[in-house]
Design a protein around this motif. Sequence first.
Motif, PDB file in Angstrom:
ATOM      1  N   LEU A 305      46.659  83.994   1.872  1.00 11.72           N
ATOM      2  CA  LEU A 305      47.561  83.019   2.486  1.00 11.72           C
ATOM      3  C   LEU A 305      47.424  82.871   4.003  1.00 11.72           C
ATOM      4  O   LEU A 305      47.843  81.855   4.553  1.00 11.72           O
ATOM      5  CB  LEU A 305      49.015  83.361   2.151  1.00 11.72           C
ATOM      6  N   ALA A 306      46.851  83.845   4.697  1.00 11.71           N
ATOM      7  CA  ALA A 306      46.662  83.678   6.145  1.00 11.71           C
ATOM      8  C   ALA A 306      45.775  82.473   6.455  1.00 11.71           C
ATOM      9  O   ALA A 306      46.120  81.657   7.333  1.00 11.71           O
ATOM     10  CB  ALA A 306      46.105  84.952   6.772  1.00 11.71           C
ATOM     11  N   PRO A 307      44.630  82.278   5.769  1.00 16.33           N
ATOM     12  CA  PRO A 307      43.849  81.063   6.017  1.00 16.33           C
ATOM     13  C   PRO A 307      44.607  79.779   5.655  1.00 16.33           C
ATOM     14  O   PRO A 307      44.431  78.755   6.316  1.00 16.33           O
ATOM     15  CB  PRO A 307      42.617  81.242   5.123  1.00 16.33           C
ATOM     16  N   VAL A 308      45.452  79.864   4.622  1.00 13.87           N
ATOM     17  CA  VAL A 308      46.279  78.702   4.284  1.00 13.87           C
ATOM     18  C   VAL A 308      47.222  78.390   5.447  1.00 13.87           C
ATOM     19  O   VAL A 308      47.392  77.227   5.841  1.00 13.87           O
ATOM     20  CB  VAL A 308      47.087  78.963   2.991  1.00 13.87           C
ATOM     21  N   GLY A 309      47.841  79.432   6.017  1.00 12.92           N
ATOM     22  CA  GLY A 309      48.706  79.231   7.170  1.00 12.92           C
ATOM     23  C   GLY A 309      47.951  78.671   8.358  1.00 12.92           C
ATOM     24  O   GLY A 309      48.460  77.817   9.094  1.00 12.92           O
ATOM     25  N   GLY A 310      46.707  79.141   8.576  1.00 15.16           N
ATOM     26  CA  GLY A 310      45.895  78.598   9.660  1.00 15.16           C
ATOM     27  C   GLY A 310      45.582  77.134   9.451  1.00 15.16           C
ATOM     28  O   GLY A 310      45.653  76.326  10.389  1.00 15.16           O
ATOM     29  N   TYR A 311      45.244  76.764   8.213  1.00 11.04           N
ATOM     30  CA  TYR A 311      44.969  75.363   7.894  1.00 11.04           C
ATOM     31  C   TYR A 311      46.205  74.489   8.100  1.00 11.04           C
ATOM     32  O   TYR A 311      46.129  73.394   8.674  1.00 11.04           O
ATOM     33  CB  TYR A 311      44.478  75.250   6.452  1.00 11.04           C
ATOM     34  N   LEU A 312      47.346  74.981   7.631  1.00 14.71           N
ATOM     35  CA  LEU A 312      48.587  74.210   7.795  1.00 14.71           C
ATOM     36  C   LEU A 312      48.955  74.045   9.268  1.00 14.71           C
ATOM     37  O   LEU A 312      49.492  73.006   9.666  1.00 14.71           O
ATOM     38  CB  LEU A 312      49.723  74.904   7.042  1.00 14.71           C
ATOM     39  N   VAL A 359      55.672  84.709   2.742  1.00 15.32           N
ATOM     40  CA  VAL A 359      56.199  84.046   3.937  1.00 15.32           C
ATOM     41  C   VAL A 359      55.461  84.536   5.182  1.00 15.32           C
ATOM     42  O   VAL A 359      55.070  83.749   6.049  1.00 15.32           O
ATOM     43  CB  VAL A 359      57.711  84.293   4.082  1.00 15.32           C
ATOM     44  N   HIS A 360      55.253  85.849   5.257  1.00 22.14           N
ATOM     45  CA  HIS A 360      54.597  86.425   6.420  1.00 22.14           C
ATOM     46  C   HIS A 360      53.145  85.963   6.530  1.00 22.14           C
ATOM     47  O   HIS A 360      52.644  85.695   7.634  1.00 22.14           O
ATOM     48  CB  HIS A 360      54.668  87.950   6.345  1.00 22.14           C
ATOM     49  N   GLY A 361      52.454  85.857   5.406  1.00 23.54           N
ATOM     50  CA  GLY A 361      51.065  85.417   5.418  1.00 23.54           C
ATOM     51  C   GLY A 361      50.908  84.018   5.986  1.00 23.54           C
ATOM     52  O   GLY A 361      49.999  83.752   6.785  1.00 23.54           O
ATOM     53  N   ILE A 362      51.781  83.102   5.590  1.00 20.69           N
ATOM     54  CA  ILE A 362      51.742  81.737   6.137  1.00 20.69           C
ATOM     55  C   ILE A 362      52.058  81.768   7.632  1.00 20.69           C
ATOM     56  O   ILE A 362      51.442  81.058   8.433  1.00 20.69           O
ATOM     57  CB  ILE A 362      52.750  80.839   5.399  1.00 20.69           C
ATOM     58  N   ASN A 363      52.996  82.620   8.016  1.00 16.30           N
ATOM     59  CA  ASN A 363      53.418  82.685   9.419  1.00 16.30           C
ATOM     60  C   ASN A 363      52.287  83.132  10.342  1.00 16.30           C
ATOM     61  O   ASN A 363      52.046  82.522  11.392  1.00 16.30           O
ATOM     62  CB  ASN A 363      54.612  83.616   9.561  1.00 16.30           C
ATOM     63  N   ILE A 364      51.591  84.200   9.972  1.00 14.24           N
ATOM     64  CA  ILE A 364      50.585  84.742  10.892  1.00 14.24           C
ATOM     65  C   ILE A 364      49.296  83.931  10.889  1.00 14.24           C
ATOM     66  O   ILE A 364      48.441  84.133  11.764  1.00 14.24           O
ATOM     67  CB  ILE A 364      50.262  86.207  10.563  1.00 14.24           C
TER      68      ILE A 364
END
Length: 443
Positions: A305-312, A359-364
């Motif tokens: 999810l961190a790359p997903v958060g970066g993309y978003l 939630v944290h993965g999207i945040n960072i």
Amino acid sequence: METPTLTRLTDASAPSPAPLTRKQSRTRLVTAAAVGNALEFYDFTVYGFFALLIGKLFFPVHDPVGQLLLAVASFGVGFFTRPVGGLLIGMYADRAGRKKAMVLTLALMAVGTAMIAFAPTYAQVGIAAPVILVVARLIQGFSAGGEVGASTTLLLEQAPANRRGLYASWQFASQGLAAMAGALTGVCLTSALSPAQLESWGWRVPFVIGTLIVPVGWWLRKTLDEEPPAAHAAEKGKAPKVPLIDVLRDHRRAVLTGLGLTIGGTAAHFIIVFYLSIYGVKMLGLPAWTAMLSGCVSGAILFVLAPVGGYLSDRFGRKRMAQMTRVLLMLAIYPAFVALNRWPSATTLLATVTVLSCVHGINIGGVGAMLGELFPRSVRATGAAVVYSLGVAIFGGFAQFFVTSLIVLTGSTLAPAWYVIACGALSLVGVAYMRESAGTALD
């Protein structure tokens, strides 16, 4: 997605290597930049999971709580040298280049990890044992302080403007992968070995594995391509002799807002990814393998999810995504700890870790880009490294020690939730003062 082709600087007499394809260049760039950070968090993960055993072997205190406090304190002591490493290695990266700094940090991390892997215990050498352990953690902390600044800025500077969040997010995704690998190693060892074998030699195996990974990372970084910093400095007409002076004199607002951003994220990260495993064993009485499994789950989610958060963050704006996900995490953390204490079971622990990690993965995901975009190229590695290492040193490295002490002092098992909420509030203040820079030109 178009990825910039990197220019290879070779000696004129050397044979020209076959050019890399765009996909190969992108893969090598991301892997080389993330490998040091991954090694750091792999080591931190296994250290956290074996904190109870390390406390027993290196700190001869009869009180189990005292052993735990000393073990997590030795975990956090490496964060004392993080700001120093961030400052010195960050300035080195701005003056000599990101690549040279990244090779240096990996070498230092290898030394620290090997020292832990082969450190004699208190029963073997007495007081020298905890001294060796602490020195190793200080070396690792120095290395880690400069690692994020150098590698994240390289990713940012090689990424297209509309993909900087995605590129930089792989730094934090690598942390998740490392946490998962460390947790899996812990699960396998505790399942396959007896308690006597773990205490005798089994706990050393993860650190030996971490040391053996270093040659791969060394090769990736030594063969990485990078434009010399002097070329860009000459083009822009500015090359600060002491980047720290420029950071403190001209970018005070960036430093303060970056610290605010780092505080909330790092507190949540170390509580969710690392402390919950200790919390599950010590406070809830769950078996060790169940707590380690929570580390596997958390690491896997962050990796995805961190790359997903970066993309978003590239698509919808970093500031908006950071604010939304930070508020969601603050709202979720307290009821999560209430549920853990009311229904202490493996199912509750894994469900809690899953929700909080999502939630944290999207945040960072967008945090790496946000920190780098605060500073111009001439001082970017120094600024990002100092801000990140200071925030992590104060609010992340000692997070486990702080909340363990708070639980002892207050008698409340909900202290970790209040800690994350307080740090999250400071983070929101920092984000509020940040300018939106997603998709804009990068100096």
